[in-house]
Design a protein around this motif. Structure first.
Motif, short mmCIF file in Angstrom:
data_model
loop_
_atom_site.label_atom_id
_atom_site.label_comp_id
_atom_site.label_asym_id
_atom_site.label_seq_id
_atom_site.Cartn_x
_atom_site.Cartn_y
_atom_site.Cartn_z
N ILE A 1 0.89 -0.97 0.21
CA ILE A 1 -0.25 0.12 -0.20
C ILE A 1 0.88 1.44 0.33
CG2 ILE A 1 -1.30 1.04 1.46
CD1 ILE A 1 -2.53 -1.65 2.03
N LYS A 2 2.19 1.47 0.79
CA LYS A 2 2.49 2.40 0.51
C LYS A 2 3.82 2.82 -0.24
CE LYS A 2 5.90 4.59 3.45
NZ LYS A 2 7.57 5.13 5.19
N ASP A 3 3.54 1.43 -1.03
CA ASP A 3 4.56 1.68 -2.38
C ASP A 3 4.04 1.83 -3.71
OD1 ASP A 3 7.04 1.22 -1.20
OD2 ASP A 3 7.29 -0.25 -1.48
N LYS A 4 2.61 1.88 -3.35
CA LYS A 4 1.86 1.67 -4.48
C LYS A 4 1.81 0.81 -5.71
CE LYS A 4 0.47 6.75 -2.92
NZ LYS A 4 0.53 7.72 -3.79
N THR A 5 1.97 -0.20 -5.41
CA THR A 5 2.04 -1.18 -6.06
C THR A 5 0.89 -2.31 -6.34
OG1 THR A 5 3.14 -2.76 -4.62
CG2 THR A 5 4.73 -1.14 -5.93
N GLU A 6 0.05 -1.94 -5.71
CA GLU A 6 -0.87 -2.78 -5.91
C GLU A 6 -1.60 -3.12 -7.62
OE1 GLU A 6 -1.35 0.42 -4.76
OE2 GLU A 6 -2.00 0.21 -2.57
N SER A 7 -0.81 -2.10 -8.41
CA SER A 7 -1.26 -2.32 -10.53
C SER A 7 -0.46 -4.23 -10.20
CB SER A 7 -0.07 -1.70 -10.66
OG SER A 7 -0.92 -0.76 -10.29
N TRP A 8 0.34 -4.89 -10.20
CA TRP A 8 0.78 -6.14 -10.15
C TRP A 8 0.68 -7.07 -8.85
CZ3 TRP A 8 4.68 -2.21 -10.66
CH2 TRP A 8 5.52 -2.00 -9.26
N TYR A 9 0.90 -8.81 -9.60
CA TYR A 9 0.92 -9.21 -8.51
C TYR A 9 1.62 -9.47 -7.44
CZ TYR A 9 -2.03 -11.23 -12.52
OH TYR A 9 -3.43 -11.15 -13.68
N HIS A 10 0.87 -9.93 -5.72
CA HIS A 10 1.60 -10.49 -5.05
C HIS A 10 1.54 -11.40 -3.85
CE1 HIS A 10 3.44 -5.93 -4.91
NE2 HIS A 10 2.63 -5.67 -5.26
N VAL A 11 2.50 -12.34 -4.50
CA VAL A 11 1.90 -13.32 -2.99
C VAL A 11 3.62 -13.37 -2.18
CG1 VAL A 11 1.14 -15.12 -5.02
CG2 VAL A 11 3.82 -14.94 -4.76
N LEU A 12 3.20 -13.98 -1.21
CA LEU A 12 4.51 -14.67 -0.31
C LEU A 12 5.12 -15.88 -0.81
CD1 LEU A 12 2.20 -14.08 2.75
CD2 LEU A 12 4.22 -12.39 2.31
N ARG A 13 7.02 -16.12 -0.36
CA ARG A 13 7.50 -16.87 -1.03
C ARG A 13 6.53 -18.93 -0.55
NH1 ARG A 13 13.24 -17.14 2.29
NH2 ARG A 13 13.41 -19.19 1.06
N GLY A 14 6.36 -18.48 0.43
CA GLY A 14 5.62 -20.02 0.61
C GLY A 14 6.46 -21.02 1.85
N LEU A 15 7.02 -20.24 2.41
CA LEU A 15 7.81 -20.61 4.40
C LEU A 15 6.63 -20.82 5.18
CD1 LEU A 15 10.73 -18.21 4.97
CD2 LEU A 15 10.91 -20.42 3.33
N LYS A 16 6.34 -22.26 5.57
CA LYS A 16 5.49 -23.72 6.43
C LYS A 16 6.54 -22.93 7.56
CE LYS A 16 3.15 -25.77 2.84
NZ LYS A 16 2.88 -27.79 2.76
N PHE A 17 6.06 -22.59 8.97
CA PHE A 17 6.69 -22.41 10.28
C PHE A 17 5.84 -23.51 10.39
CE2 PHE A 17 6.61 -18.03 8.25
CZ PHE A 17 7.97 -18.13 8.33
N LEU A 18 7.04 -24.53 11.76
CA LEU A 18 6.16 -25.99 12.04
C LEU A 18 6.33 -25.81 13.46
CD1 LEU A 18 8.29 -28.35 9.76
CD2 LEU A 18 6.05 -27.75 9.64
N SER A 19 5.46 -26.46 14.43
CA SER A 19 5.18 -26.48 15.62
C SER A 19 6.16 -26.69 16.58
CB SER A 19 4.58 -27.40 16.26
OG SER A 19 4.36 -28.42 16.14
#
Length: 123
Positions: free
Chosen positions: A52-70
């Motif tokens: 939001i701050k960088d105003k980059t909503e125009s393109w796609y955003h995803v998280l890298r996909g780390l899974k934090f285990l118990s």
């Protein structure tokens, strides 16, 4: 398509945002897309705020996909960074329309990426 590997806490990543906006605006109507892959799996609020701050909503955003285990370990089996062998932020991977990687750079070097885009799009 450009894969942009970044993080909300990565100063060089965030400094490169104006360049990403420039190339997105220049090439988007020719089919160019950006997928921003953030290294913020544990800090999703910071990730969302940076978008939001960088105003980059125009393109796609995803998280890298780390899974934090118990047990405190991290499962990286579906980490996009690991799939593309990215270990440095920022990193950029340019993929042509046939799915072939035609450019990969770790660190910030907008000039090299600009040259690749000119070759790809002809302007």
């Amino acid at each position: 398509m450009l894969l942009d590997f970044w993080a909300s806490w990565c100063i060089p990543c965030r400094k490169g945002t104006p360049f990403l906006k420039e190339i997105y605006d220049k090439y988007h109507l020719k089919g160019f897309e950006i997928i921003a892959i953030a290294d913020d799996d544990k800090t999703t609020e910071a990730w969302k705020n940076a978008i939001i701050k960088d105003k980059t909503e125009s393109w796609y955003h995803v998280l890298r996909g780390l899974k934090f285990l118990s047990n405190g370990n991290v499962d990286t089996s579906v980490s996009i960074n690991d799939i593309y062998e990215v270990s440095v932020l920022p990193s950029k991977i340019l993929i042509d329309k046939n799915g072939k990687i035609i450019y990969k750079h770790e660190g910030d070097n907008d000039e090299l990426l600009s040259k690749q885009l000119v070759e790809l799009f002809g302007f």
